[in-house]
Structures are given as structure tokens and as C-alpha cells.
Write an enzyme that holds these catalytic residues in place. Structure first.
Site, short mmCIF file in Angstrom:
data_model
loop_
_atom_site.label_atom_id
_atom_site.label_comp_id
_atom_site.label_asym_id
_atom_site.label_seq_id
_atom_site.Cartn_x
_atom_site.Cartn_y
_atom_site.Cartn_z
N ASN A 57 -6.02 -14.72 -20.41
CA ASN A 57 -4.94 -15.67 -20.23
C ASN A 57 -4.13 -15.24 -19.01
O ASN A 57 -3.25 -14.40 -19.10
CB ASN A 57 -4.06 -15.71 -21.48
CG ASN A 57 -3.07 -16.85 -21.45
OD1 ASN A 57 -2.62 -17.25 -20.38
ND2 ASN A 57 -2.73 -17.37 -22.62
N ASP A 58 -4.47 -15.84 -17.87
CA ASP A 58 -3.83 -15.48 -16.60
C ASP A 58 -2.32 -15.60 -16.64
O ASP A 58 -1.62 -15.09 -15.77
CB ASP A 58 -4.33 -16.43 -15.50
CG ASP A 58 -5.65 -16.00 -14.92
OD1 ASP A 58 -5.85 -14.80 -14.74
OD2 ASP A 58 -6.48 -16.88 -14.64
N CYS A 59 -1.85 -16.34 -17.61
CA CYS A 59 -0.43 -16.66 -17.64
C CYS A 59 0.37 -15.76 -18.59
O CYS A 59 1.57 -15.96 -18.77
CB CYS A 59 -0.25 -18.12 -18.02
SG CYS A 59 -1.02 -19.18 -16.82
N ASN A 110 1.87 -12.78 -18.51
CA ASN A 110 2.20 -11.78 -17.48
C ASN A 110 3.29 -10.86 -18.01
O ASN A 110 4.48 -11.04 -17.74
CB ASN A 110 2.67 -12.49 -16.20
CG ASN A 110 1.75 -13.65 -15.82
OD1 ASN A 110 2.17 -14.80 -15.70
ND2 ASN A 110 0.48 -13.34 -15.65
#
Ligand code: BGC
Ligand code: NOJ
Length: 814
Positions: free
Chosen positions: A486-488, A490
Site C-alpha cells: 500500500n504505497d499510501c 506512509n
């Protein structure tokens, strides 16, 4: 509501109305020369790299988004009326409009004032060019004098620069016109050794290469001044905006049909042979002329098309299935496999949602894409694996992306996504299972593309695994780094600067935030690597990988467990994400899907509990959303995920990429009905009837369908270039139909719906054709197999040792 229909026999989707809810596209080319083409002939072309070798121009943020393309105009030279058979750009009231998107080609056509016309667009195998075959028929009772105009707008190669650097670009454009062929040679005079060309099979009545001359200073593409006038101006572009346009005159008797072939291509000359004569500035056309001449011949164009058809026939023939469900058959046999090829070729670079200037080939993405692609072209998969591994860093970490042209890691994006390295293990394992080509593990591969740093590929896998071992957090779970799948998410980012990129901004070297998703991935990758090591007789190593996986599994079941489902992560403050204790984001799909897919918690009921919770809390009629409740505000400490309004993308959208993890998890629990139900909810063909809501193409997956928190619940976005293609293919083929590659042979372990009487399939595996039929006699998943009439133990059909090339496998489910 539908806007067309599937023609399964011809492997086409036939669009019958040009104003689809969004442009519905296809890809041309499957090797080095590529194009995007929409149902109204919009789109652009490039050679290998959509950013650095863009051949035709695309205007960003255009309306509609596919505007600009491979446009043809027909003009009745008596009435002076003109139109485009592909509807755009003139948008006349056409009769019988159809667009047939097929395997590597698109045919668009219609009738207008008694003139029928259609154009077949495709890229021949092995060539760096595209062919447009325009066929025009006079259906009138009288003679017709028709002018046909072809048009394209050249891009000045670097698409990013082309769209921004006008102070320079308006001065650099250059063309040559020779024997009616338009050559685009901007920057050829200096450091480029490539040029583009646009040719016509019929003698030109006239041509244009300067955009203003063709359109007129204030006209749009819907009303080019030269088409209105019925005469191109033979302009030679210098500076401004080079285009290519041909005019061909056709005098057609009643009933007469004529064909014109246009060829648009890319060509390179050796650096020391750029000019002819050498001291001139004229392009050396010696090697390109024969290529152009060949494909302008309609017979050669037809032959090239036939070869393309046979290519797809054989590629798709590797796996074909016949189940009671038409949507499964259609997606598996045709469109899902085809989309897997597109994602393999493009990664996430060029579509109408991926700009072709932003993203190169993703390390994580390209490895996962192999799951859906490796059987179709193992040699190319091998090359891709070695390219990816060569960008790996000596730490075992990875650049998140690499540029296809240079095949080097992309410094602008950097690395630190801590799931990345494990996908290499998953990709290599898929390759070995498909091919049995163990030699790949010994191939010398550089680190960070540094000459002298070569180590066997196997060493890369070891470092991938060890990368996580040296990056464990307070609970012994993997540190998340910049983000995981999940690149998001963070958790080390803490951005409060408007517009700052979550993906690239400097992150804290966090030692606290942990990912339960990476834990699941680590367990799976460790077991795959152990199987590879034992196959190589590295017993101690195999034992180490198994022990580390087992340890991680234990930690996951303890500190990664929330009571009813798997947690998602711990943030930098040690707080839980994806827990019942959270106010929002109490439960996430990724950790629950991936841990169960990896087999964690199968024995103690945790997997079943987790998937029941997913079903209850995340499943909707349009697919399974990422998390619930959606984040209603921005959480500084969690990053991009909460930047999206509720229901979109990672903030509780239906991310179609991760739905198959749950499907696979369900099959591991033996729940065929549930797995297939989830599969059908997002199957594009099964959603065709709601195309007005879904809006994206009904023949390919989209990355996301808006979740239940969004006003547009059920609306898809980001079609084509998504890991969704490979994962859904892998889930239906290898886990629901259960025809699964393994290191030892072809495993047959269907977990199909209880109401299916069975299915049949043909699979070519390691050079042997397996004819498989499965018959259901009971409602369970127990299978008894016979191979060529003899019962076998277990469910792995080994590759025959006696040279048999066809094997008949019968399976009885009870
Ligand atoms: C998107 C992600 C994507 C990432 C890649 C984000 O804005 O939400 O889906 O993977 O960008 O750069
Ligand atoms: C799209 C990216 O391409 C992929 O790598 C990522 O895993 C998903 N978005 C989820 O963020």
C-alpha cells in the site's frame, strides 16, 4: 446499460456507440513499438519508452482525454462535406459505427452519405511500425470523388519536454519529405540517431507537415482548414509543430472498394551512418526504405496481420478453459490473459490514467505481473527478471522503479519500500514453477547495474530475504520503510507541506512502524525460497528459511492479531492500525488477504475468523474495499492513504488488485462458493450490463472501483495497467480452477463453486499438452486423479518422463 458486445469467436469487443462513458482503449504492439488507441482513434505511439521515445503527441488534461490521435478524414469533393469514419474529431452523425478491439489490433469504421469506410490499425510482429489499412467502399448508385486525408501530430521525442519547453521546441522541429514519405527528424541533426516516418501506399495528391498550415491558425482538428479547402498545402515544417498529413484522391465507381495503407514507424541508424551522403544533413534512408515499401503493399500488410493473429492464437492457446460461467471463460481465455500481456509490456507507464511520463517499470509491480504472464512468454519473463534483479541494491533493497530504455534504477523515485525485495522471490519462484529452468539461478546479475558487482541470481534472492531479517521492529515484525504494497501507508513520512509527494519526499529512518502485510509476504517468500533451496540441495539454508518463516508466522499470530482479524500495522508511535481499537480504519484487506493466502492461521481458525470479518465488514456488491471505516480526515502520521476522500483509491476504494488475495485465502479454507462470488463481483465481463455505472472498459480490469463511501459507488477508474490483471488471472486459474504450477509438476486442486458440475481445460506446460477434465460427484474439494487412465497418488501430475507430449488428466471431486 451496454455500449457494445463481446464477440468471443473473434476475440473482440465490439463497441457500437462512439460516445462510450470514457474512451475505451486497446493497445497496439507487444514487443518494442507500442500504441494506445481508443474507440474513436484517439491515442499515441512510442518506441519502448513512453516518455523518452514518444512518436506522436498527446496533450495532457485534454477533453475528452483521448483527444488527438490517428485521425482520418474523408471528403466528398463534390459536395465538399467531410467527416471522420472514427467519429472523432469531426463527430458527424454516422451510420453503423463499430469499433472492434481485438488482440493487438483495432478496426474502426462506419458509413456516411453512402460511403463505407473502416480502418484496421495494428503493429506487425518484429517491426517498429504501425499499419493503418483504410478500406473505402462507394455504396452509392453513382460515382463518388473522395479525398482521404490521414493525419498525426509528431511529438518531439521526450514527452515531458514536449509538453513544457516551448521556448526551445518551437525552434527545433524538422522534417524531410521524399517520394511522398514524411520523415520527422527533430534533433536528428545533433544527438539522436532515430527518426519517425509516415507513408502512404497511394501517390499523394498533396501533403502537409506544418500543423498551422494544415489546421489553419484558429481551427481545431474537427475542421482543418486544408481539409475544408480540399487541398493540403505541401508545407515543410521548420520549428513550431511538425505533423504528418497525406491526401489521396479516390474516384470510386458505384460498388467499388479501394484500400490505402498508411505506415507510421520508428527507425534507428547506426551513429556513424546517420546521413546520406555522409557530409550532408539528409537522413540515410537505405535501411528504412525497404521496410516502408514492404508494408505499404496491402498483401504484405495482410500477411503481417495473419501472423499477428496466429501469434495470439498460440499464446492464448497455452491455457484455455471451458466452465459453466461465460464470464470466467471469456476473461481467462481472452481478455484477462491479454491484459496480463499489456501490464507486462507497459508496467504502469502509459494509459489514459498513467501519463507515460511519470512511472517507469515498478520493481514490485513487474514482479507481480509475472504471475499472470510467465506462461505466455517465458523467455521474456526471464529477461525481465534479470533486468529487475540488476537494479537491486547491494543491501537487498530495491529501487522502486526502473526506466525501460536504460534499464537502470530510477533515482528520482528511490527505494525504501520494504516489501519490494520479496516480490523478486515471488517472481522468480513463479518462473521456476512454470519453466523448470533452474539455470536462471546461476545467471550472473549486477547490483545497482554496477559492472563488477555480478553475483548469481540466487544470491539476489538470499539478500532479498535477509533484507527484512535485518529490518525488524519492536514486535519482531518487518519495518515498513517508506511503505509496503500500500504505497499510501506512509508511516514514516509526516508531511504537512501542500503538494509534497508522499512517494518521494525524505522519510524518517523509522525503527518502530511495522507492517503485518510484509510479515505475511515474508512468510510466503521464505517458504518459496526454502523450496528453491532444497531443490538445490542446500538443506541448511532451506531449514533456515523455514525456521525464520515459522518464527514470523508465530509473531504474526501473536502481535499481528487483533482478536478477530489481522492487524494492518503499527505506526511510528507504536499505535495499531487496522484494529478494533481504532476509530477509523479498524480492519484492512491487505494483511487479512495476504496472511491467509500465505497460509497463516489455517490451523487455529484465525484465517477463517479473519476472512469472516472481511466478508462482514469489507465486502460490498462491487467488490471488497481496502479498509473500514474510511478515513474521514487527513492523518498526518499515516500519510497519503488519508489524503483521498472516503471511498477512493487506498482510502476504502475497491482495490481490485487485492481482492484476489481474499479469493485465494478463501480457497485455502476450501470455500469455493465464496471465492468465486468475490471473483464475479469484480469480473469486468460480469459487470458489462452496468457499463453506465462502471464506465471503464468491460473487457479489462480497472485498478479501482469506487467504494461504498464514495458518491460514485461502483464506478471504476484506472483501467488496464494494474496488478489486478495478474492477480485475478492467478486466483481464478491457479486457485479456484486449481490448475497450479509447482516445482514438481502441474498440481490439480480445484476449489470451484458447489453448483458447477465440473469443467474442462487445456494447458501446455513444459512442452506437454495437458487435457484436463474435472467432474464433480460430491460437494467437497477432495480430488481423485487419473493420468492417461491410471490413478495417481496426490494431486501433482509430473511431467512425463517417457516423452509423451499429450496427457489426459481426469479429476473427480467428491
Ligand atoms: C497512488 C498509488 C500508487 C502511487 C504510485 C499513489 O498516489 O494512490 O495507488 O501506487 O501513487 O506512485
Ligand atoms: C499501484 C501501484 O502500482 C502498486 O505498486 C501499489 O501496490 C498499489 N498502487 C497500492 O498502493
Amino acid at each position: 446499460m451496454k455500449f457494445g458486445y463481446f464477440d468471443d469467436l473473434h476475440r473482440e469487443y465490439v463497441i457500437t456507440q462512439p460516445d462510450t462513458p470514457l474512451p475505451w482503449i486497446n493497445y497496439l504492439g507487444c514487443e518494442a513499438y507500442f500504441g494506445i488507441i481508443s474507440n474513436t482513434a484517439g491515442g499515441y505511439s512510442f518506441y519502448r519508452d513512453a516518455r523518452l521515445r514518444r512518436i506522436t503527441r498527446y496533450r495532457y488534461n485534454n477533453v475528452p482525454m483521448d483527444f488527438g490521435g490517428r485521425y482520418i478524414y474523408l471528403r466528398d469533393d463534390e459536395s465538399k462535406d467531410f467527416w471522420s469514419p472514427s467519429w472523432q474529431p469531426t463527430r458527424n452523425d454516422l451510420k453503423d459505427y463499430t469499433c472492434r478491439h481485438g488482440m493487438g489490433y483495432t478496426v474502426i469504421g462506419s458509413s456516411y452519405s453512402g460511403i463505407e469506410a473502416h480502418t484496421r490499425y495494428f503493429v506487425p510482429l518484429g517491426e517498429n511500425l504501425e499499419i493503418w489499412q483504410l478500406t473505402v467502399t462507394n455504396k452509392r448508385a453513382t460515382k463518388a470523388s473522395i479525398s482521404a486525408f490521414s493525419s498525426i501530430e509528431f511529438c518531439l521525442w521526450d514527452a515531458q519536454d514536449d509538453a513544457t519547453n516551448f521556448q526551445r521546441n518551437f525552434n527545433t522541429g524538422q522534417v524531410e519529405v521524399e517520394d511522398g514519405v514524411i520523415y520527422h527528424k527533430t534533433e536528428y541533426r545533433e544527438r539522436r540517431n532515430h527518426f519517425a516516418y509516415f507513408a502512404s501506399s497511394e501517390p499523394d495528391a498533396s501533403f502537409d507537415t506544418q500543423r498551422d498550415a494544415f489546421l489553419g491558425p484558429y481551427n481545431g482538428w474537427d475542421k482543418p482548414a486544408a481539409v475544408v479547402a480540399g487541398q493540403l498545402t505541401n508545407s515543410i515544417a521548420h520549428g513550431w509543430s511538425p505533423i504528418g498529413a497525406h491526401q489521396v484522391k479516390l474516384d470510386l465507381e458505384p460498388g467499388e472498394t479501394r484500400q490505402i495503407v498508411f505506415v507510421l514507424g520508428y527507425h534507428e541508424n547506426p551513429v556513424d551512418q546517420k546521413f546520406d551522403p555522409p557530409e550532408s544533413q539528409t537522413i540515410n534512408k537505405k535501411t528504412v526504405k525497404p521496410v516502408i515499401a514492404k508494408y505499404l503493399d496491402p498483401k504484405q500488410a495482410d500477411a503481417a496481420f495473419e501472423k499477428l493473429r496466429q501469434y495470439w492464437e498460440s499464446v492464448l492457446g497455452i491455457f484455455q478453459v471451458n466452465t459453466p460461467d461465460i464470464h470466467t471463460n471469456r476473461m481467462v481465455n481472452i481478455w484477462n490473459a491479454y491484459q496480463c500481456m499489456a501490464t507486462f509490456n507497459m508496467s504502469r507507464s502509459a494509459s489514459f490514467y498513467e501519463s507515460g511520463i511519470g512511472r517507469g517499470l515498478g520493481f514490485r509491480d513487474s514482479n507481480q505481473d509475472l504471475l499472470g504472464f510467465v506462461h505466455m512468454a517465458p523467455a521474456r519473463a526471464r529477461e525481465r527478471i534479470l533486468d529487475l534483479a540488476a537494479t537491486q541494491l547491494p543491501t537487498g533493497g530495491a529501487y522502486h522503479q526502473y526506466q525501460p530504455l536504460t534499464k537502470r534504477g530510477n533515482n528520482d523515485i528511490g527505494g525504501g519500500f520494504n516489501d519490494d525485495p520479496h516480490w523478486l522471490i515471488i517472481g522468480v519462484s513463479a518462473y521456476l514453477k512454470e519453466t523448470g529452468d533452474w539455470s536462471i539461478l546461476d545467471a550472473p546479475v549486477q547490483y545497482d547495474n554496477q559492472p563488477g558487482s555480478e553475483q548469481p541470481l540466487y544470491d539476489h534472492l538470499q539478500r532479498s530475504f535477509n533484507y527484512t531479517l535485518s529490518r525488524l521492529g519492536p514486535h519482531g515484525l518487518p519495518l515498513i520503510g517508506r511503505a509496503d504494497w500500500n504505497d499510501c501507508l506512509n508511516l514514516n513520512c509526516f508531511s504537512d507541506t501542500p503538494g509534497q509527494s508522499f512517494q518521494t519526499t525524505t522519510n524518517k529512518e523509522g525503527k518502530v512502524a511495522e507492517s503485518v502485510f510484509i510479515a505475511g509476504l515474508f512468510v510466503l517468500a521464505g517458504r518459496e525460497l526454502a523450496a528453491i533451496a532444497s531443490h538445490r540441495n542446500l538443506k541448511d539454508e532451506a531449514a533456515k528459511y523455514l525456521a525464520e518463516s515459522a518464527k514470523m508466522e508465530k509473531v504474526t499470530l501473536k502481535d499481528g492479531w487483533d482478536g478477530e482479524w489481522f492487524l494492518r500495522a503499527y505506526d511510528d508511535f507504536g499505535a495499531k492500525l487496522g484494529s478494533k481499537d481504532c476509530k477509523e480504519g479498524k480492519i484492512f484487506i491487505e494483511s487479512n488477504g495476504f496472511c491467509t493466502l500465505a497460509g497463516i492461521g489455517l490451523e487455529d481458525g484465525k484465517a477463517a475468523s479473519a476472512l469472516a470479518a472481511v466478508n462482514q465488514r469489507l465486502a460490498t456488491k462491487h467488490g471488497i474495499v481496502v479498509q473500514q471505516p474510511a478515513y474521514s480526515r487527513y492523518y498526518y502520521e499515516w500519510g497519503e492513504i488519508s489524503s483521498y476522500p472516503p471511498g477512493y483509491k487506498e482510502n476504502a476504494g475497491v482495490f481490485c488488485h487485492v481482492n484476489p488475495w481474499v479469493m485465494i485465502g478463501e480457497t485455502r479454507l476450501g470455500h469455493g462458493d465464496q471465492a468465486f462470488d468475490y471473483y464475479s463481483r469484480i469480473n469486468p465481463s460480469a459487470r458489462e450490463e452496468i457499463s453506465d455505472l462502471h464506465r471503464c472498459e468491460p473487457y479489462v480490469y480497472a485498478q479501482m472501483i469506487a467504494g461504498k463511501d464514495a458518491p460514485s459507488f461502483g464506478e471504476a477508474k484506472n483501467s488496464w495497467l494494474t496488478g489486478t490483471a495478474a492477480w485475478n488471472y492467478y486466483a481464478i486459474v491457479q486457485w479456484i480452477l486449481g490448475i497450479r504450477t509447482s516445482l514438481e509438476g502441474l498440481e490439480i486442486a480445484p476449489v470451484i463453486p458447489t453448483n458447477w458440475p465440473g469443467f474442462t481445460a487445456t494447458r501446455t506446460f513444459r512442452g506437454v499438452v495437458y487435457k484436463i477434465s474435472i467432474e464433480r460427484k460430491g460437494s467437497g474439494n477432495q480430488i481423485a486423479l487419473t493420468v492417461d487412465g491410471s490413478p495417481i497418488k496426490g494431486n501433482i501430475v509430473p511431467v512425463p518422463s517417457d516423452g509423451r507430449k499429450t496427457v489426459t488428466v481426469k479429476g473427480i471431486l467428491s
